[in-house]
Design a protein around this motif. Structure first.
Motif, PDB file in Angstrom:
ATOM      1  N   VAL A 130     -26.516   9.649 -14.590  1.00  0.00           N
ATOM      2  CA  VAL A 130     -25.086   9.381 -14.470  1.00  0.00           C
ATOM      3  C   VAL A 130     -24.358  10.700 -14.226  1.00  0.00           C
ATOM      4  CG1 VAL A 130     -23.044   8.542 -15.705  1.00  0.00           C
ATOM      5  CG2 VAL A 130     -25.224   7.351 -15.949  1.00  0.00           C
ATOM      6  N   PRO A 131     -23.413  10.748 -13.290  1.00  0.00           N
ATOM      7  CA  PRO A 131     -22.668  11.992 -13.048  1.00  0.00           C
ATOM      8  C   PRO A 131     -22.071  12.558 -14.336  1.00  0.00           C
ATOM      9  CG  PRO A 131     -22.157  10.385 -11.352  1.00  0.00           C
ATOM     10  CD  PRO A 131     -22.986   9.665 -12.380  1.00  0.00           C
ATOM     11  N   TRP A 132     -22.170  13.869 -14.470  1.00  0.00           N
ATOM     12  CA  TRP A 132     -21.629  14.643 -15.580  1.00  0.00           C
ATOM     13  C   TRP A 132     -22.473  14.578 -16.850  1.00  0.00           C
ATOM     14  CZ3 TRP A 132     -18.222  18.384 -15.067  1.00  0.00           C
ATOM     15  CH2 TRP A 132     -17.352  18.354 -13.984  1.00  0.00           C
ATOM     16  N   VAL A 133     -23.481  13.718 -16.912  1.00  0.00           N
ATOM     17  CA  VAL A 133     -24.308  13.645 -18.117  1.00  0.00           C
ATOM     18  C   VAL A 133     -25.395  14.715 -18.047  1.00  0.00           C
ATOM     19  CG1 VAL A 133     -25.915  12.257 -19.481  1.00  0.00           C
ATOM     20  CG2 VAL A 133     -23.851  11.216 -18.525  1.00  0.00           C
ATOM     21  N   ARG A 134     -25.402  15.616 -18.999  1.00  0.00           N
ATOM     22  CA  ARG A 134     -26.427  16.664 -19.052  1.00  0.00           C
ATOM     23  C   ARG A 134     -27.649  16.201 -19.835  1.00  0.00           C
ATOM     24  NH1 ARG A 134     -27.723  20.764 -22.897  1.00  0.00           N
ATOM     25  NH2 ARG A 134     -28.901  22.446 -21.879  1.00  0.00           N
ATOM     26  N   LYS A 135     -27.422  15.497 -20.926  1.00  0.00           N
ATOM     27  CA  LYS A 135     -28.530  15.116 -21.799  1.00  0.00           C
ATOM     28  C   LYS A 135     -28.200  13.796 -22.470  1.00  0.00           C
ATOM     29  CE  LYS A 135     -31.248  16.944 -25.690  1.00  0.00           C
ATOM     30  NZ  LYS A 135     -31.369  18.065 -26.666  1.00  0.00           N
ATOM     31  N   ALA A 136     -29.219  12.944 -22.636  1.00  0.00           N
ATOM     32  CA  ALA A 136     -29.054  11.667 -23.332  1.00  0.00           C
ATOM     33  C   ALA A 136     -30.177  11.516 -24.351  1.00  0.00           C
ATOM     34  CB  ALA A 136     -29.069  10.498 -22.354  1.00  0.00           C
ATOM     35  N   VAL A 137     -29.818  11.121 -25.561  1.00  0.00           N
ATOM     36  CA  VAL A 137     -30.795  10.817 -26.611  1.00  0.00           C
ATOM     37  C   VAL A 137     -30.708   9.324 -26.874  1.00  0.00           C
ATOM     38  CG1 VAL A 137     -31.506  11.234 -28.994  1.00  0.00           C
ATOM     39  CG2 VAL A 137     -30.573  13.109 -27.617  1.00  0.00           C
ATOM     40  N   VAL A 138     -31.827   8.603 -26.646  1.00  0.00           N
ATOM     41  CA  VAL A 138     -31.846   7.144 -26.740  1.00  0.00           C
ATOM     42  C   VAL A 138     -32.767   6.729 -27.877  1.00  0.00           C
ATOM     43  CG1 VAL A 138     -32.257   4.983 -25.493  1.00  0.00           C
ATOM     44  CG2 VAL A 138     -31.524   7.025 -24.236  1.00  0.00           C
ATOM     45  N   ARG A 139     -32.294   5.814 -28.735  1.00  0.00           N
ATOM     46  CA  ARG A 139     -33.152   5.293 -29.795  1.00  0.00           C
ATOM     47  C   ARG A 139     -32.857   3.825 -30.038  1.00  0.00           C
ATOM     48  NH1 ARG A 139     -30.824   5.372 -35.045  1.00  0.00           N
ATOM     49  NH2 ARG A 139     -28.712   6.249 -35.111  1.00  0.00           N
ATOM     50  N   ARG A 140     -33.835   3.149 -30.603  1.00  0.00           N
ATOM     51  CA  ARG A 140     -33.692   1.732 -30.918  1.00  0.00           C
ATOM     52  C   ARG A 140     -32.980   1.555 -32.256  1.00  0.00           C
ATOM     53  NH1 ARG A 140     -39.098   2.309 -29.169  1.00  0.00           N
ATOM     54  NH2 ARG A 140     -39.626   1.113 -27.289  1.00  0.00           N
ATOM     55  N   VAL A 141     -32.163   0.529 -32.360  1.00  0.00           N
ATOM     56  CA  VAL A 141     -31.527   0.139 -33.620  1.00  0.00           C
ATOM     57  C   VAL A 141     -31.821  -1.344 -33.829  1.00  0.00           C
ATOM     58  CG1 VAL A 141     -29.365  -0.068 -34.907  1.00  0.00           C
ATOM     59  CG2 VAL A 141     -29.717   1.880 -33.377  1.00  0.00           C
ATOM     60  N   TRP A 142     -32.507  -1.664 -34.918  1.00  0.00           N
ATOM     61  CA  TRP A 142     -32.938  -3.035 -35.212  1.00  0.00           C
ATOM     62  C   TRP A 142     -31.744  -3.991 -35.269  1.00  0.00           C
ATOM     63  CZ3 TRP A 142     -37.474  -5.548 -35.551  1.00  0.00           C
ATOM     64  CH2 TRP A 142     -37.496  -6.790 -36.192  1.00  0.00           C
ATOM     65  N   PRO A 143     -31.886  -5.190 -34.696  1.00  0.00           N
ATOM     66  CA  PRO A 143     -33.076  -5.744 -34.036  1.00  0.00           C
ATOM     67  C   PRO A 143     -32.967  -5.807 -32.510  1.00  0.00           C
ATOM     68  CG  PRO A 143     -31.679  -7.535 -34.732  1.00  0.00           C
ATOM     69  CD  PRO A 143     -30.938  -6.267 -35.081  1.00  0.00           C
ATOM     70  N   ASN A 144     -31.778  -5.525 -31.943  1.00  0.00           N
ATOM     71  CA  ASN A 144     -31.625  -5.748 -30.504  1.00  0.00           C
ATOM     72  C   ASN A 144     -30.596  -4.795 -29.879  1.00  0.00           C
ATOM     73  OD1 ASN A 144     -29.287  -6.860 -31.575  1.00  0.00           O
ATOM     74  ND2 ASN A 144     -30.082  -8.945 -31.476  1.00  0.00           N
ATOM     75  N   GLU A 145     -30.596  -3.555 -30.337  1.00  0.00           N
ATOM     76  CA  GLU A 145     -29.575  -2.603 -29.871  1.00  0.00           C
ATOM     77  C   GLU A 145     -30.214  -1.284 -29.470  1.00  0.00           C
ATOM     78  OE1 GLU A 145     -25.980   0.002 -31.895  1.00  0.00           O
ATOM     79  OE2 GLU A 145     -26.304  -2.050 -32.607  1.00  0.00           O
ATOM     80  N   LEU A 146     -29.625  -0.639 -28.470  1.00  0.00           N
ATOM     81  CA  LEU A 146     -29.944   0.736 -28.112  1.00  0.00           C
ATOM     82  C   LEU A 146     -28.740   1.602 -28.440  1.00  0.00           C
ATOM     83  CD1 LEU A 146     -31.773   0.789 -24.640  1.00  0.00           C
ATOM     84  CD2 LEU A 146     -32.760   1.111 -26.901  1.00  0.00           C
ATOM     85  N   ARG A 147     -28.996   2.721 -29.069  1.00  0.00           N
ATOM     86  CA  ARG A 147     -27.911   3.667 -29.363  1.00  0.00           C
ATOM     87  C   ARG A 147     -28.165   4.931 -28.553  1.00  0.00           C
ATOM     88  NH1 ARG A 147     -26.182   3.761 -35.372  1.00  0.00           N
ATOM     89  NH2 ARG A 147     -25.698   1.652 -34.646  1.00  0.00           N
ATOM     90  N   VAL A 148     -27.171   5.332 -27.771  1.00  0.00           N
ATOM     91  CA  VAL A 148     -27.317   6.452 -26.844  1.00  0.00           C
ATOM     92  C   VAL A 148     -26.266   7.510 -27.157  1.00  0.00           C
ATOM     93  CG1 VAL A 148     -27.444   7.143 -24.427  1.00  0.00           C
ATOM     94  CG2 VAL A 148     -28.098   4.812 -25.076  1.00  0.00           C
ATOM     95  N   VAL A 149     -26.718   8.723 -27.384  1.00  0.00           N
ATOM     96  CA  VAL A 149     -25.813   9.858 -27.616  1.00  0.00           C
ATOM     97  C   VAL A 149     -25.824  10.709 -26.357  1.00  0.00           C
ATOM     98  CG1 VAL A 149     -25.282  11.852 -29.050  1.00  0.00           C
ATOM     99  CG2 VAL A 149     -26.313   9.816 -30.080  1.00  0.00           C
ATOM    100  N   LEU A 150     -24.657  10.849 -25.735  1.00  0.00           N
ATOM    101  CA  LEU A 150     -24.538  11.575 -24.470  1.00  0.00           C
ATOM    102  C   LEU A 150     -23.969  12.971 -24.693  1.00  0.00           C
ATOM    103  CD1 LEU A 150     -23.036   8.792 -22.162  1.00  0.00           C
ATOM    104  CD2 LEU A 150     -25.438   9.402 -22.461  1.00  0.00           C
ATOM    105  N   GLU A 151     -24.493  13.916 -23.939  1.00  0.00           N
ATOM    106  CA  GLU A 151     -23.922  15.263 -23.879  1.00  0.00           C
ATOM    107  C   GLU A 151     -23.536  15.526 -22.432  1.00  0.00           C
ATOM    108  OE1 GLU A 151     -25.330  19.921 -24.035  1.00  0.00           O
ATOM    109  OE2 GLU A 151     -26.465  18.440 -25.205  1.00  0.00           O
ATOM    110  N   GLU A 152     -22.282  15.810 -22.189  1.00  0.00           N
ATOM    111  CA  GLU A 152     -21.807  16.019 -20.825  1.00  0.00           C
ATOM    112  C   GLU A 152     -21.831  17.507 -20.462  1.00  0.00           C
ATOM    113  OE1 GLU A 152     -18.799  12.248 -20.133  1.00  0.00           O
ATOM    114  OE2 GLU A 152     -17.941  14.173 -20.716  1.00  0.00           O
ATOM    115  N   HIS A 153     -21.902  17.742 -19.161  1.00  0.00           N
ATOM    116  CA  HIS A 153     -21.777  19.118 -18.660  1.00  0.00           C
ATOM    117  C   HIS A 153     -20.362  19.623 -18.937  1.00  0.00           C
ATOM    118  CE1 HIS A 153     -25.584  19.226 -16.439  1.00  0.00           C
ATOM    119  NE2 HIS A 153     -25.321  18.012 -15.984  1.00  0.00           N
ATOM    120  N   ARG A 154     -20.271  20.875 -19.345  1.00  0.00           N
ATOM    121  CA  ARG A 154     -18.979  21.543 -19.461  1.00  0.00           C
ATOM    122  C   ARG A 154     -18.915  22.598 -18.360  1.00  0.00           C
ATOM    123  NH1 ARG A 154     -20.360  20.303 -24.729  1.00  0.00           N
ATOM    124  NH2 ARG A 154     -18.737  19.243 -25.920  1.00  0.00           N
ATOM    125  N   PRO A 155     -18.080  22.374 -17.340  1.00  0.00           N
ATOM    126  CA  PRO A 155     -18.090  23.294 -16.190  1.00  0.00           C
ATOM    127  C   PRO A 155     -17.558  24.667 -16.563  1.00  0.00           C
ATOM    128  CG  PRO A 155     -16.269  21.748 -16.014  1.00  0.00           C
ATOM    129  CD  PRO A 155     -17.081  21.301 -17.189  1.00  0.00           C
TER     130      PRO A 155
END
Length: 279
Positions: A98-123
């Protein structure tokens, strides 16, 4: 009596042929494999129940450059599998595309969810070289692609790279930019920092003054620049004119051009001004 009974049992056991014992062991192993397959099949069917389908993607972290609803609309349909079968590595790659996204941390959360922590580029700066369209450099010295219109209201300097830049050049130039900025602050803000293929540095200030800093290690270039900034006011008291150009590549002095005149600062300290066209 007990010893005799144990001896008889040992004899009866030892009398069982070797091939029979191997057959019994194989039968037990086969039963174990069948049981494991049945359990695996049951678990596979269980994990494919609708209850475990991904029903929510929770976005957290930096979201200043991206709209949450837009990211969800574009990304969620590309998520394959359910809670147990989703490939977290591939999901991370999808979000980091995705534009501007530098890093994404993805993990499962019981029972049917994904939790995503995004770090964006800082120009931190524009990245310019002749081989392709301009890009951006983030605060980590990493080059990335983005819509330059997103930062048109931000005052960012330009890093002008060598003709064939290496990946480390951006971090090197950003570090030099940070170190030169306070040194040159009395003369103006840096608009462009340039590095040639031969390793020679130059800057363009926000007042259009051009300063050739020359080659050398960072400390050498910084020391040369600091001496110039320290001595320039003495010259300007004698020749009151804005700085237009300076060349610091002389071993024991520098050449300058003021708007309206030029002068050469020679080692014996005597300056010889000459008229030049006003710029």
């Amino acid at each position: 009596m007990q010893a005799a009974a144990a001896l008889n049992q040992y004899r009866s056991t030892s009398e069982v042929p070797q091939d029979i014992r191997w057959m019994n062991a194989a039968a037990l192993a086969l039963v174990g494999v069948v049981v494991c397959m049945l359990i695996a099949s049951g678990l596979s069917k269980l994990t494919r129940l609708p209850y475990f389908n991904l029903q929510r993607v929770q976005l957290e972290g930096d979201l200043s450059r991206n709209n949450v609803a837009t990211v969800r609309a574009n990304i969620v349909p590309r998520m394959d599998g359910g809670f147990f079968s989703v490939d977290l590595g591939r999901a991370r790659d999808v979000f980091e595309a995705v534009p501007w996204v530098r890093k994404a941390v993805v993990r499962r959360v019981w029972p049917n969810e994904l939790r995503v922590v995004l770090e964006e580029h800082r120009p931190a700066a524009y990245w310019h070289h002749e081989d392709r369209d301009d890009q951006l450099v983030n605060t980590f010295g990493e080059v990335f692609d983005a819509n330059l219109g997103d930062v048109e209201d931000e005052h960012l300097p330009t890093l002008e790279a060598p003709a064939n830049p290496e990946s480390r050049d951006a971090a090197l130039m950003l570090n030099m930019l940070h170190r030169l900025t306070p040194v040159l602050k009395p003369l103006g803000d840096i608009e462009t920092l340039k590095l040639t293929e031969r390793g020679s540095w130059s800057v363009v200030l926000d007042n259009d003054a051009v300063i050739e800093l020359g080659r050398g290690g960072e400390e050498e270039v910084l020391a040369r620049t600091a001496r110039f900034v320290h001595t320039l006011p003495q010259l300007q008291r004698q020749y009151a004119a804005p700085l237009s150009y300076a060349d610091l590549r002389y071993p024991e002095g520098y050449a300058v051009k003021m708007r309206g005149l030029t002068t050469l600062n020679v080692p014996n300290g005597k300056s010889k001004p000459t008229q030049s066209s006003t710029r």
